[in-house]
Design an enzyme around this catalytic site. Sequence first.
Site, PDB file in Angstrom:
ATOM      1  N   PRO A 136       0.577  -1.355  -0.189  1.00  0.00           N
ATOM      2  CG  PRO A 136      -0.417  -1.616   1.306  1.00  0.00           C
ATOM      3  CD  PRO A 136       0.240  -1.878   1.372  1.00  0.00           C
ATOM      4  CB  CYS A 137       1.562   3.751  -2.543  1.00  0.00           C
ATOM      5  SG  CYS A 137      -0.241   4.627  -3.417  1.00  0.00           S
ATOM      6  CD  GLN A 138      -3.400   3.526   0.708  1.00  0.00           C
ATOM      7  OE1 GLN A 138      -2.400   2.708   0.754  1.00  0.00           O
ATOM      8  NE2 GLN A 138      -4.212   3.014   0.186  1.00  0.00           N
ATOM      9  CG  PHE A 140       5.319   5.127   0.773  1.00  0.00           C
ATOM     10  CD1 PHE A 140       6.296   5.180   1.319  1.00  0.00           C
ATOM     11  CD2 PHE A 140       5.156   3.872   0.598  1.00  0.00           C
ATOM     12  CE1 PHE A 140       7.256   4.511   2.757  1.00  0.00           C
ATOM     13  CE2 PHE A 140       5.974   2.690   1.580  1.00  0.00           C
ATOM     14  CZ  PHE A 140       6.545   2.980   2.623  1.00  0.00           C
ATOM     15  CG  ASN A 175       5.306   2.550  -2.670  1.00  0.00           C
ATOM     16  OD1 ASN A 175       4.330   3.393  -2.883  1.00  0.00           O
ATOM     17  ND2 ASN A 175       4.881   1.056  -2.290  1.00  0.00           N
TER      18      ASN A 175
END
Length: 397
Positions: A136-138, A140, A175
């Site tokens: 999950p990239c939220q 970043f 990502n």
Amino acid sequence: MQGIQLSFFPHGEEHKSISKPKKPKLGRYERIQRELEKNDSDPYKIFIDISSVPLASSQYTFVDLFCGAGGITQGFLQAGFTPLASLEISPIASATHKRNFPQCHHLCEDIERFNSKDFLQKIGLPEINVVVGGPPCQGFSVAGKRDPKDPRNKLFYEFVRVVSEIRPWYVVMENVPGILTIQNGVVKQAIIEAFESIGYPHISVAILESAAYGVPQIRPRAIFIANRFGMPNPYPKSQLNPEEYKPIESAISDLPAYTRIPEINHEWTKHSPEYMERIAQVPPGGSLYEKYVDAFKRQYPGKPSMTVKENHGGTHIHPYLNRVISAREMARLQTFPDSFIFEGSMKKAMWQIGNAVPPRLAECIGYALIPYLNDIFMNQKQLATFPDFQQTQLTFD
């Protein structure tokens, strides 16, 4: 009113009331990419021409972690890989993955509870050539709040744990580019050190622009690649220059303007006549709202799509029509085939599509890996045939 098109391109003098279109901003992560390339002295990162990739010497397999609806799975499948297993915590995304990849062993569970050794034992201990995934990239993303303490930022350690247990030949982790600069590069270094600690040294990272590989959308991604044999980490060379990027019309122009087709997810948020009239006044690059400028933003005609995402039903506005783009239009802009059906409501379908890796980008990454997987396979075969052979530079465990 539902079937009436309020064209963005009015006739006569009506155009005077519409504000001037904004200039496209297509290089959101160019600064990060320039800095990465400027300071890059990685001898293991190479870019190869995938227009003439050799045939695979074996039926290469992969496991997809944090697979979502299956963007990477679809891309690697298109490149000739066999999806052996996948893992996703979201029930609706898992349902989509199961529907579109029935041949793949799929688990819907938290990666922290995933025991890869037990799972592989149950499916016959197959050799895994590649592990792919996008934690999950939220936490970043530069698009939102970048909280370094966001617990989702640590999920890549679970990704690394599973890699250490499966021991694939290559690992590919995806990502957002923002992951490279968060905390002044501390997160990036932590990822590199984590892979080194499990026997995957010389990890490489590159920012790949999806549009450069034929995706009709501006969608840069940070791609980490590593292997455990001291081999190069191959990336696909760009196939298109910016002036050659595919425009949004190339992907969606043949879909019905105002006729919904639920069977293929061609559905969008319903608009009242008054709302459609307001949308008609939004220029390319402009938003329906002053505060939430990234929602209900009109796409630029003749340009690649802006990065698609679900925004509480407020996806981007169609470049010509006075409605938001549909879930199927989003899927087309992501390069999902029309045969790929998303489970759940329209909003859930948009959420799955907006979170996915474009299959075409994943396909190109898969093609780049094949020559080096072939090298490992052939050396492995030679070692098995000639047990006293000492010339190889590869190390197998």
